[in-house]
Design an enzyme around this catalytic site. Structure first.
Site, short mmCIF file in Angstrom:
data_model
loop_
_atom_site.label_atom_id
_atom_site.label_comp_id
_atom_site.label_asym_id
_atom_site.label_seq_id
_atom_site.Cartn_x
_atom_site.Cartn_y
_atom_site.Cartn_z
N ARG A 175 54.89 23.46 -12.37
CA ARG A 175 55.66 23.50 -11.12
C ARG A 175 56.99 24.22 -11.28
O ARG A 175 57.58 24.69 -10.30
CB ARG A 175 55.88 22.08 -10.61
N TYR A 210 67.52 33.99 11.39
CA TYR A 210 66.07 33.84 11.50
C TYR A 210 65.78 32.49 12.14
O TYR A 210 66.35 31.46 11.74
CB TYR A 210 65.48 33.93 10.10
N ASP A 266 70.89 35.76 4.01
CA ASP A 266 69.48 36.13 4.17
C ASP A 266 69.43 37.65 4.20
O ASP A 266 69.80 38.29 5.18
CB ASP A 266 68.91 35.54 5.46
N LYS A 302 57.68 39.97 2.85
CA LYS A 302 57.84 41.20 3.63
C LYS A 302 57.96 42.42 2.73
O LYS A 302 56.98 42.84 2.12
CB LYS A 302 59.00 41.01 4.59
#
Length: 435
Positions: free
Chosen positions: A97, A150, A223, A247
């Site tokens: 993890r 966003y 961001d 993206k």
């Protein structure tokens, strides 16, 4: 924390860390040699450790890292186990993890191109934003967020953070440093910026705003999904930079992944621990695909930029269009800020039609041959999406007044510009006929 005596089987941990085979397997250490290279070389060489990707006796190796699928990590000796336990999850292999060589190669490559100390990967861009915020706030704290953020970031602040008594103040994307100073409180821990703004593409004066935030003791989170490579957020004063690698970094619309770069070790350890506590790691296959996409990021962005500017300029001349929201255009209100802070553009922008009915707009975009309708962006394919900017605003509302109609967002892919323009032109014919 490190073991009390700082020793593993009689060997100081500091000596173990000097071993060449330990360096790569400890997150947060970048190859200093890469930093001296130009931007395109950093994109190709960041996080590349082919000497670590083979056990061949003749030292033959491969270009890309293997894909490590692991949960359990096996330790050959108790000394190895004690070293890993001495400062986990910062000492490399501990549990699946917390990362493996596939994810670490991607994290290092991202930190190199962002100019950060180290980076963390998460299972999505939303997880990256949320984990980064949670690294710096607790109950009773306050953060300031651009109104142009966003939408899932807004949802997280208005929902999750509010439930745990963390208060959010939204401010105009065009806020001045003096105005920001008035919004900062003694318990303000974060100033969260995004430039250009989602959907409306305003440019923030991030260096000036960052100075105000730092003077007040707040950290600046950015961001930077729109501008990897073309906006150096750490250089501009941002402490933590976040990217939805889904993206542009992935580039092929086939992964979900987020990346967080921290400017120094203290910030990195806070972010890494936040990601650890939330348990939101990415899958190794997505990390592999993101790293492969990152290697071509520079050439793809340059093509996106050239094509997008051509189409934006063409749209400015169309009688159906009221305004084009692309900061690379001289007509954009913050064009001078864009030229100062950005080294280029990308493939995402918006435009506003003159007053047309919703039915007419639907007729325009429903029958496009090349542009598809879709939420995401940053891939090689062109996408169109109708937007309602004020649905995700609470402070700085977009003008849909007299002479101003619906807004659309375009992701310009890697198709022929001539074909894309022809597709939009046919759409305008349908728009006018339907209206």
């Amino acid at each position: 924390m490190k073991s009390e005596d700082g020793v593993v089987q009689g060997v100081p941990i500091e000596e173990i860390e000097k071993h060449p085979n330990v360096k790569f397997h400890r997150q947060g250490i970048l190859d200093d040699d890469v930093q001296k290279y130009g931007e395109d070389t950093k994109v190709v060489k960041g996080g590349s450790h082919p000497e670590e990707w083979s056990t061949d006796p003749l030292q033959r190796t491969v270009v890309n890292p293997p894909v490590y699928h692991n949960s359990t990590v096996l330790f050959k000796t108790t000394a190895a186990y004690k070293y890993a336990a001495s400062d986990w999850p910062f000492t490399g292999m501990w549990y699946g993890r917390h990362g493996n060589p596939t994810s670490w190669a991607l994290e290092e490559a991202f930190a190199v191109i962002e100019g950060g100390y180290a980076a963390c990967a998460t299972g999505s861009g939303v997880a990256a934003n949320n984990a980064a915020i949670l690294a710096f706030v607790e109950s009773g704290d306050h953060l300031i967020v651009t109104d142009g953020c966003y939408d899932p970031t807004r949802e997280f602040c208005n929902g999750f953070l509010k439930r745990f008594k963390v208060e959010t103040t939204y401010v105009s994307p065009l806020i001045t440093p003096d105005e920001l100073a008035k919004e900062i409180r003694p318990n303000t821990k974060i100033v969260f910026v995004e430039s250009p703004s989602s959907l409306s593409f305003e440019i923030m004066d991030i260096p000036a705003l960052a100075k105000v935030a730092h003077d007040a003791g707040a950290v600046v989170l950015c961001d930077n999904t729109w501008g990897p490579l073309v906006f150096k957020s750490h250089e501009m004063g941002c402490d933590v930079t976040i990217n939805a690698a889904t993206k542009y970094i992935g580039g092929h619309s086939d992964i979900m992944l987020g990346l967080i770069s921290a400017k120094d070790e203290t910030l990195y350890r806070k972010v890494k621990n936040s990601v650890r506590e939330l348990g939101c790691p990415p899958g190794p296959d997505d990390c592999y695909l993101a790293l492969r996409g990152l290697r071509t990021l520079g050439v793809r962005l340059r093509q996106h930029d050239v094509a997008t500017l051509q189409i934006a300029q063409w749209l400015e001349e169309r009688p159906e269009v009221a305004r084009v929201m692309h900061p690379g255009l001289p007509s954009h209100p913050q064009h001078d800020l864009f030229k100062r802070d950005f080294t280029g553009g990308t493939g995402l922008f918006g435009f506003q039609l003159k007053p047309y009915s919703e039915k007419a707009v639907e007729s325009m975009i429903d029958n496009m041959k090349i542009f598809a309708i879709g939420f995401s962006w940053g891939g090689y394919e062109s996408i169109v999406m109708p937007t309602k900017i004020n649905n995700v605003r609470s402070v700085e509302y977009w003008d849909y007044g007299e002479g101003l109609g619906p807004t659309l967002r375009l992701n310009i892919g890697l198709e022929s510009v001539e074909d894309l323009i022809a597709d939009i032109e046919e759409g305008f014919k349908r728009l006018n006929a339907a209206d």
